[in-house]
Design a protein around this motif. Sequence first.
Motif, short mmCIF file in Angstrom:
data_model
loop_
_atom_site.label_atom_id
_atom_site.label_comp_id
_atom_site.label_asym_id
_atom_site.label_seq_id
_atom_site.Cartn_x
_atom_site.Cartn_y
_atom_site.Cartn_z
N ARG A 263 43.37 93.13 78.15
CA ARG A 263 44.50 93.01 77.19
C ARG A 263 45.15 94.50 77.33
O ARG A 263 44.91 95.23 76.18
CB ARG A 263 44.66 92.35 76.41
N GLY B 71 51.51 87.52 75.59
CA GLY B 71 51.31 88.66 75.88
C GLY B 71 52.87 89.72 74.89
O GLY B 71 52.65 91.10 75.07
N ARG C 181 47.42 91.31 80.43
CA ARG C 181 46.36 90.84 80.75
C ARG C 181 46.19 90.06 82.48
O ARG C 181 46.85 89.65 82.73
CB ARG C 181 46.86 89.38 79.94
#
Lengths: 913, 429
Positions: free
Chosen positions: A242, A187, A265
């Motif tokens: 996300r 991420g 996410r």
Amino acid sequence: MRKFLLIVIMLFTTGFLNAQVSKVTGTVLDSETGKPVTMVVVSIGELKTTTDEKGNFELLNIPIGNSIIYFTNEDYEVFTSPVIIAEGENKIGSVNLKTKSTTNTEGGGLSEVNLSTLDFDDDNKGQNVSGLLHSSNDVFTSTASYTFSAAYFKVRGYDGENSLTYMNNILVNDAENGRTSWSDWGGLNEVTRNKESINGLSASDFSFGGIGGVTNIDTRASHYRKQNKLSYAFTNKAYTHRVMYTISTGLMKNNWAFTVSGSKRFASEGYVQGTFYDAYAFFGAAEKKINENHSIAFTFYGAPTKKGMQAASTKEVYELADNNYYNANWGYQNGQKRNARIKTTNEPTFILNHYWKIDEKTKLTTSLGYSFAKNGYTAINWYNAADPRPDYYRYLPSGQIYISLPNPPDPIVMSAITEAWENDVNIRQINWDRLYQTNFNANNAGKQAVYIVENRHNDQNQISFNTFLNKEMNEHLHITGGFELRKFTSENYKTIEDLLGGQYWVDIDQYSQRDYASDTNGTSIMQNDLNNPNRVVKEGDIFGYNYNINLNTGLLWGQAEFTYNKVDFFFAANLSGTQFWREGKMKNGVNPDNSYGNSEKKTFVNYAIKGGVTYKITGHHYLVGNLAYINKPPLANDAFISSRVKNTFISGLTSETDISGDISYILKTPFINTRITIFQTMFKDQLDVVHYYSDDYKTYINCSMTGVNKTHQGFELGSEIKATKTISLIAVGAWGNYRYTSRPTATISWENGLKPDKTETIYTKYFYVPGPQIAGSFGIKYAHPKFWWVNVNINYFDKMYLAFSPVRRTTETVTQSVFTESEVKQITDQEKLKGGYTIDASISKNIRLKNNININLNLSVNNILDNQNLITGGYEQTRESYARGGSASLGLFPPKYFYGYGRSYFLSVAFRI
Amino acid sequence: MKKINLKITFILLITAFAVIFGCIKKDKDITPNIPYVNFESNKSIKSLIDGYVSGVDTIKEDWIIKGIVTANDESGNFYKTLYIQDDSAAINIQIDRTNMYNAFKVGQLVYIKLQGLCIGSYGGMVQIGFPYTDAGSPTCGRIPDIFVDDHLFRDDMPGNPPAPKLITNFNELSDSLKGKLVKLTGVVFETPCEPYSLDYSATSNKIIDKQGNVIELRTSNYANFRGKGLPIDTGSIVGIYSIYGTTKQFAIRDLNDVIFDSLCPSSFVNMVNESFASGTLGVFKQFSVLGTDTWKYGEHSGKYYAQVTGYDSGTANEDWLISPSFNMDAYYDESLIFETATKYDNPSGTLKLFYSNDYIGTGSPVAANWTEITPINLSTGNFAWVSSGNINFSTISGNKVYFALTYTCTSTNIPTWEVTNIRLRGKKN
């Protein structure tokens, strides 16, 4: 975007004199933003200059005639173009450079797309990604790390421990299993994009590296371009949504730079049924340029992640469920899907760096890192009760065949079970309700909980120190040297996560309790913690096992790189010391004398040397050869027979020795960028440990192997051809032959101690290393000058063999019954998986709004033809019933597989200011 | 200013979106419910048993019986079996499930819908099962796991099991009591301190009532209490009465069923307990005084033993199976017990038992002084296993005592001997 610049500029200047030289001018712009790019090195032959703040450059004294002009900058892809220089000023005009980041926006970047395909049951699988985020200059490695990762292709078949990963010069490979956990910064794509990657054995200027290469992710705040970026993505892979936000100041006038990034996410259910995803990520970097010679940088990041995992299943189960993404780990609870196997990871890391430019030719980089990890993995545990897993073999139609041996199964029962499996979700999945009911009954009898959910923890603590010096001795010689230190501890224990309505649990080993029931010492043998016998535990309490692994390591390395006109070569060597030991925190009843306290401390001294030559045939043709001899310490995870219950090391614990070499031919012209490589690597004296539960002997069995040798040999081809000014073709192929080349010696040890340890030979010579050994991709990239890109590629994977159970290839196993030769072959042959192909496509568009807002839209679709039959992983079951069933039991416990995702998509929109 | 507002709005919007989708719910608890049955039974267990004639009787009628669980598989003594009892009689149900006690506790009221099940007989005990048609001839086997919940229904939480019938004379154990919970009072065990069951096979131990009548206590080798010793004095014992052919049998649920004052003292230990299951001679060593044959490990039908025969060489042999050493002075009331089996030729006198105080522990036993222990109860032939019974070792003293089994054969008389479950027991000083 590569424009094919064919420049014919004739500018007549005055001077029909011998104007043999002239000058070249132009401006360099960012292809996405249109903004000028400074600090771009523009060169023709030996002549170099750099662009100013306005992106303008001027090269003087260029010889007339044909030349090639190069534009290089760390943040952008190298751009080259042939030019025909005339007398006077040659105005090239504006040159648009593509950022390295742009390529990676397709499909959302490499980090988490790789991860999303790895959310599987096997601990090792989740970290085994070939997250080789190499410079996109090399089309083979960028294809291998993105496109091929869908099939779990590993470059050269190497395990993850052979590739080293550094985060701002701090080694982040796991100290116990040697692998890189990309999920630790999942991420955080935006801020982990700047990296320097070295392929294979080539020299890097920041680390000795490993056989598979080395990567350093650059998180210096001053190296991030100034930006304010927010993106949202929608996908159907491991997660659904996300959101990512990044803000960077770049180096400001007060010599500070800051970057902050965060993301979330999540999915309530991912591609695979019953898998949820809940991940955050945070990142912060600060840098202060104290003066021209000193800079200090600080980075911290973490990615707390929680996700529901998938279990591998047999073909029978996938067919009964009529779905290749069936997952045995979940069941309904109050109408919601609840997954029994939840993985939580988080490894907050703090890094402090000091960059010291001692003089023009010398720099010293020093880094200090601290990280702590909290990892857990839940599972259901039960005491003297029916197995709660829906795919336990006895609950399947094939289980009836086993139960009825030697008679055939009753057809009425078979059809009843098949029908129930197909139609009743409480039979096909975990029946949580029944587990709660059973505990309720136990509560009423005052007894302990029958079913619980436990959480197996691996918490880590690590301090690292790294310093290295780069010095340009003269124009031909560049030396590097440094040392790295690491102090590591992991705490391994399990806790009760959920009593499922029960009142308490008693901490004993139920298998020992059963096995030693008639032994006068039975009540002490069955204790997990003799210092606290029959301890009553509740939610949050530690029970079962509790031990630490301590590991300290230091490494000293040096390297000399020589650069000449026609040839470059280098040598490097390292010397390292590693020490590790187990510290038991529980006195185990079966091993009372060697489970509590420190084990012996094993020390290893290791060394490695490598070298390489690059022969520059011409400016376009290169020949590269590398050779390495590496001696490595064993991994702590492979060193113990059964680290949960005793301090005993495997017999024959030794370092491994690897020899590797490769030869490459590289062709670089403005039209073609090609590399062809041939390589061979020999691994010698590796170790492996396999733990499994034996139904026949009703105990855990540990099989530890020494003398595992492998040879990996193969070819790689990566080619990018510029067909027209907007279209590029890529062709990438890998062909490998990765084989085990020895018959390891295994020590088979029964965890309940009822039988003495036995030594067996494992007959797996020339077995295939699991994973696709053939992979190929053909693709077309189209780049439209109005800032949109289309990419289509077709990929093929083959020569994949399944991971095998070593214990099946012993004389003991095949002689459990009388088998014919072809039956023995059926037992011992390695399974070949069917290959397949997939087609991917993506389209992106950049929109530049008036007030400098940049919008990037991207849609990528993977496996357009929805090929759901590509097996990407799995393993053979260790359970077998040859003793009881003889020939009739062949094939009763078939392998369990994972299938690659079918058609999946990724749609993202990003705003950048 | 405009730029910042735009940014902030975007951030807020997306964050809100993220939060809404991001809340992963914690698993809501499940409220367990008490099982209940909304139909009635329509047949008594006695009428069901009385209606059974022979063979496999598949039930086509919609009969429903009910009973209270009196025995289940919790201790491991009963395997895949439930006993239920109503006021009229008792019966057992054969079920292909393990760890059934979790749902069917002793004292649980159970209703059984019999339609589709069958009744069969095993050794004279009528049982409920599931009709299978293996290879033509039908059998009444265990109810498959998948069908159990279609036939067995629990009603309410477990309550008290029925009171056991008090028995003081085994002759009172009539057919009407088959499968029922009974309490035998005023009984002794014939072999106190023997284990309830050996590890490798189910074991019968004799219980004797005041009148001298005998019944067999049958214990499974999977029972979790199997290693405990039988009590010493007179007491009571609760359990399920059954028959096997003409033999009366008894089985307990767990040790709570054994109500005696003097349980076997825990100080009664096995100084050696060798079953040869390790695939070697275990703690024993062998030495060949004469001939090339040796004692070695053997196995047949799941039973492990040490075996010896002069058959391979066909010549005269003398082979010793020697124990480890024991400190007999640390114990009292020692006794040795083992099982033997033999076959071929004339085995009489070819297997002998000796002990020694001065054997050095390794090498040839010939140099030491060995005293024979005789007579001993041995197998007579046909590989029939015979227990030696308790051989008194309490008079033997010394702190380094060895015992040995010796095999002698000639070239013309070559029997084969098998020995196992060699146990030397005593009480610690």
